[in-house]
Scaffold this active site. Structure first.
Site, PDB file in Angstrom:
ATOM      1  N   GLY A 700       0.823  -1.197   0.000  1.00  0.00           N
ATOM      2  CA  GLY A 700       0.000   0.000   0.000  1.00  0.00           C
ATOM      3  C   GLY A 700       0.862   1.254   0.000  1.00  0.00           C
ATOM      4  CB  CYS A 701       0.169   4.667  -1.257  1.00  0.00           C
ATOM      5  SG  CYS A 701      -1.530   4.842  -0.629  1.00  0.00           S
ATOM      6  CE1 TYR A 702      -1.795   8.065   4.512  1.00  0.00           C
ATOM      7  CE2 TYR A 702      -3.639   6.653   3.901  1.00  0.00           C
ATOM      8  CZ  TYR A 702      -3.147   7.905   4.250  1.00  0.00           C
ATOM      9  OH  TYR A 702      -4.004   8.970   4.347  1.00  0.00           O
ATOM     10  CB  ALA A 703       1.929  -0.016   3.844  1.00  0.00           C
TER      11      ALA A 703
END
Length: 883
Positions: A700-703
């Protein structure tokens, strides 16, 4: 004729490490001029008669920072000179305050293996504090401390205390250390009217140092000098270390530094500086200023007065062993280097007999000289370019590109001295400048194989040999190289059959370059150790797909294909799908064949110019049949969470009864916690795992930003990191919702999923450490900012932490470590991650790190393409504009 393996350690048997002789009876300490009396019994066992078993244990311990070969090589080098000529180490006052234990542990290692560095220390920061407490404001003129009588008294007492503190700490670790605090430096006033009691060193008392070492003691000096009539003068510790080095002529002059080295304009540590080749260029650069400029200038002035074998190292005390005992080093190495010569004809060599001697030194057998004569005959009739140093410690001969073939490194022979003095690196720097593409081979059991891996952008192994290359990006060219290598092997490439190869070339008129397969190189000072990887798997030791050389070797999946990889995109309507389409449009080795979108079926795909593509509404059955026929090399699932399972299962079904096995990359969260899938974060997961994968869960992008922002400090965590994340509204997708409602977001910020967000679980799982994550959405369109509060297990400085991040991400093209907190507007539209801030609170036990990422690119499409490149066998950054 590649003979690098014999070169490194074959130039004579490895010398037995000389143990420093100890006298059976030591003279009284009071007999040592300048010694502060310290009454302690003299013990032979404690005074360094370490037996072979102890030495072997220490060598084994040192091998944890490098290979046993490296450790043994450098031990042999360092112990080949008289003890006082091993190293001069300058210790700054800040090191004595903040890193005393690390310093003494490093010195204890050296002492145990029979190495006696000469230590000279300062105490500048402590002196400033004491003067302020005494009501005296420190004054400096032209960077030199003005020293009046009161300042001198404070400085003298302080230096004695700091000296004894260091000596006592060394004694606690079993190291006998001799304080030498007076009479070591003779001096005259530098300028009494201007600077007061500041000295200019005119002489060094070498006898006291030699006596201390001969009796099994590390000499510990202060930077205080005396005039001929006994007046004590203050001297800058760097100046004292330089004068000490001029007197002792050591192999190493080491400056211990909190920063751990010098840094370039991008904030990256400079691994090595070859002054003869680089000094003028460096001094013309606008970023070379202030302390960096001064240190380079002072190092040159010092090394110009020392033997060419001497070098200066700027290093953190914790990494002293790695700097001294490994090829990769750890800090900044400054050396004069060797001026390289070149020749394009045999007549340009001063002495052909000397050239023959160099060429034959790595060959065995009665026909060795005959083979060399044939080789020289061939060189006399063909184009070549040779690179060598004046002493012929290293020689490289390149056959130029011709008839569509790349340039070939036909000869590389390097003596042990050439390796240890880094002439080999100078040679490859020159090769890089002159030859944009190069190929060579090395035996698979070569002890320096890791060095060659770090010099190449690709490699392949066959029948006991490794072919390397650099600068070759065209897939067809690479395939042809691999085919030639598989057919002809080393017999057509290197030393193993030189005579027959040259005979065939000479009698047929063919250029051996047309028969040889090539190898590769990059510009690293010395081979680099792989950094720890996260995600439930760890990698240690040297590996090809690591920091200085992130591009992996060509994979197996497309090794037999000359056509581009065929891509199908399922779910192309969203922002991420559109970004991926743009990237694929410029990718030289990928062809987008099918794009599936139920809403857009029948419409022409915009933004893709390689061919006309019409949106389709592919069903799972369609996907199954296409997989069974082998129509697709890579499926990209760009669907919302919880939707792609039928399509993935269709691919599984299509594989049954078929020899074809495509790659699947899923951009959703559906398989990120499935252990049968490979987690595709190349900067933290071993790249070799991705190159071998057929099903990859794109992070994921946040991750991604959170993991990259926390990972280097996982070994130092003192509690749970807290991540405050804010994303632009493109992260909420195209389906209307409050999180992408611009009217609602204007003048606003919306928190959501305050606990238990899926990215919180994703980051915690991959790092193996629990984190807290609170996401927010704001009114900008693209880009994420993380502010990460990280508790620390021990007191650390901002410099320490920034250095950890710089070391961890050195060579990672899509991770940029910056000083200030990065801004979202600067990352928007870019393909990497920026990490900065590194502000530590007053306790030194908590740091705030900031990270930014474009959620549609490195947070999704760019990372997807990285994974596709790796899994399909292409260079990792193919088609990606790097930062």
């Amino acid at each position: 004729m590649l003979s690098a393996s014999a070169v490194a350690l074959r130039a004579g048997a490895r010398r037995t490490v000389r143990r420093v002789p100890l006298r059976s009876r030591a003279p009284a300490l009071s007999a040592v001029p300048g010694a502060v009396r310290r009454h302690r019994p003299f013990s032979t066992s404690a005074a360094r008669t370490a037996d072979l078993s102890t030495r072997a244990m220490i060598v084994q311990t040192l091998s944890s920072v490098g290979s046993k070969r490296e450790v043994q090589q450098y031990l042999s080098l360092f112990t080949s000179v008289s003890s006082q000529r091993f190293a001069v180490i300058k210790v700054g006052g800040a090191i004595l305050t903040d890193y005393l234990d690390e310093l003494c542990s490093s010195l204890a290692f050296l002492y145990t293996v029979g190495l006696y560095p000469v230590i000279v220390h300062g105490a500048g920061p402590q002196l400033n504090t004491l003067l302020e407490q005494a009501g005296v404001e420190p004054q400096f003129e032209e960077g030199i401390r003005v020293t009046d009588a009161k300042t001198l008294r404070v400085a003298r007492d302080l230096f004695l205390r700091e000296n004894m503190k260091l000596v006592d700490k060394l004694e606690e670790k079993g190291v006998h250390a001799q304080p030498l605090t007076t009479g070591m430096f003779r001096a005259e006033y530098l300028n009494r009217d201007k600077w007061g009691y500041v000295g200019k060193i005119t002489g060094v008392n070498k006898q006291s140092i030699e006596t201390a070492i001969n009796n099994g003691y590390l000499p510990i000096l202060t930077s205080m000098a005396e005039t001929d009539d006994g007046q004590i003068l203050n001297v800058n510790a760097d100046v004292a270390a330089a004068e000490l080095a001029r007197a002792l002529q050591p192999l190493k002059v080491v400056y211990l530094s909190e920063k751990g080295g010098l840094f370039d304009a991008a904030g990256q540590k400079i691994s090595a500086i070859n002054l003869d080749e680089e000094y003028e260029h460096l001094m013309s650069q606008p970023w070379v200023k202030y302390g960096t400029r001064l240190k380079i200038k002072e190092s040159k002035e010092l090394l110009d007065t020392l033997p060419r074998s001497s070098s200066v190292a700027i290093i953190h005390p914790e990494q002293l062993q790695k700097e001294l005992f490994t090829d990769s080093g750890a800090g900044t190495l400054i050396r004069r280097g060797s001026k390289l010569l070149s020749a394009t004809s045999l007549s340009e060599f001063k002495d052909l007999d000397a050239l023959k001697a160099v060429l034959v030194r790595d060959r065995d057998g009665p026909n060795a000289m005959a083979a060399v004569d044939k080789y020289l005959e061939f060189l006399g009739q063909n184009d070549f370019k040779a690179y060598y140093d004046d002493a012929m410690n290293a020689l490289a001969i390149v056959l130029p590109a011709s008839n569509g073939r790349q340039a070939t490194l036909a000869t590389l022979t390097i003596t042990k001295s050439g390796w240890l003095t880094n002439i080999a690196d100078n040679i490859f720097t020159a090769l890089r400048k002159d030859h944009p593409q190069l190929v060579w081979t090395v035996k698979e059991d070569d002890e320096n194989l890791g060095w060659f891996f770090d010099k190449a952008s690709g490699s392949v192994t066959n029948n006991g040999s490794v072919m390397f290359w650099y600068g070759i990006d065209n897939t067809d060219e690479v395939f042809q190289l691999m085919k030639d290598f598989a057919e002809h092997g080393r017999a057509m490439l290197g030393d193993s059959n030189l005579e027959s190869r040259l005979h065939r070339a000479a009698t047929s008129g063919a250029n051996p370059a047309a028969q040889q397969v090539r190898a590769y190189s990059t510009l690293a000072r010395r081979p680099v150790l792989a950094a720890p990887r996260f995600g439930g798997q760890a990698s240690s030791g040297r590996t090809f797909v690591t920091q200085t050389n992130p591009n992996p070797p060509i994979g197996k999946k497309n090794a037999s294909k000359s056509q581009p990889a065929r891509i199908a995109l399922i779910g192309a309507r969203g922002y991420t799908g559109q970004e991926l389409i743009r990237l694929l449009d410029s990718h030289p080795n990928m062809d987008l064949r099918h794009v599936s979108s139920r809403e857009l079926a029948g419409q022409k795909l915009a933004g893709y110019d390689k061919r006309e593509v019409i949106y389709e509404n592919l069903s799972p059955e369609d996907v199954r049949d296409m997989e069974r026929r082998g129509d697709i090399d890579c499926w990209v699932m760009a669907l919302p969470n919880g939707v792609c399972k039928p399509f993935v299962e269709a691919v599984y079904e299509g594989r049954k009864g078929s020899n074809h096995k495509s790659v699947i990359v899923d951009l959703s969260a559906d398989y990120r916690f499935d252990s049968t899938w490979t987690y595709g974060l190349p900067e933290l997961v071993p790249r070799e795992h991705i190159t071998q994968a057929t099903q990859i869960a794109n992070p994921g992008c946040y991750a991604t930003a959170a993991q990259l922002g926390i990972a280097p400090l996982v070994p130092h965590l003192g509690g749970m990191p807290h991540v405050f994340g804010v994303s632009g509204y493109s992260g909420a997708g195209t389906k209307p919702s409050p999180k992408n409602d611009v009217a609602l977001l204007t003048d606003n910020i919306i928190p959501y999923s305050l606990t238990g967000h899926i990215h919180e679980r994703e980051v915690s799982t991959q790092l193996g450490a629990q984190i807290a994550f609170v996401p927010h959405v704001a009114v900008w369109f693209r880009g994420i900012h993380h502010t990460i509060s990280i508790p620390l297990a021990k007191t650390m400085t901002s410099r320490d932490i920034r250095q950890i991040y710089q070391d961890r991400y050195a060579g990672e093209k899509l991770v940029k470590v910056v000083g200030e907190a990065p801004l979202v507007k600067n990352i928007s539209g870019k393909h990497g991650v920026e990490i900065g801030g590194f502000e530590v609170d007053k306790s030194g036990r908590r740091v705030v790190v900031c990270a930014t990422i474009d959620n549609l690119l490195k947070g999704a499409a760019t990372q997807c393409l990285q994974n596709m490149n790796l899994a399909l066998g292409y260079a990792e950054y193919e088609g990606i504009p790097v930062m």
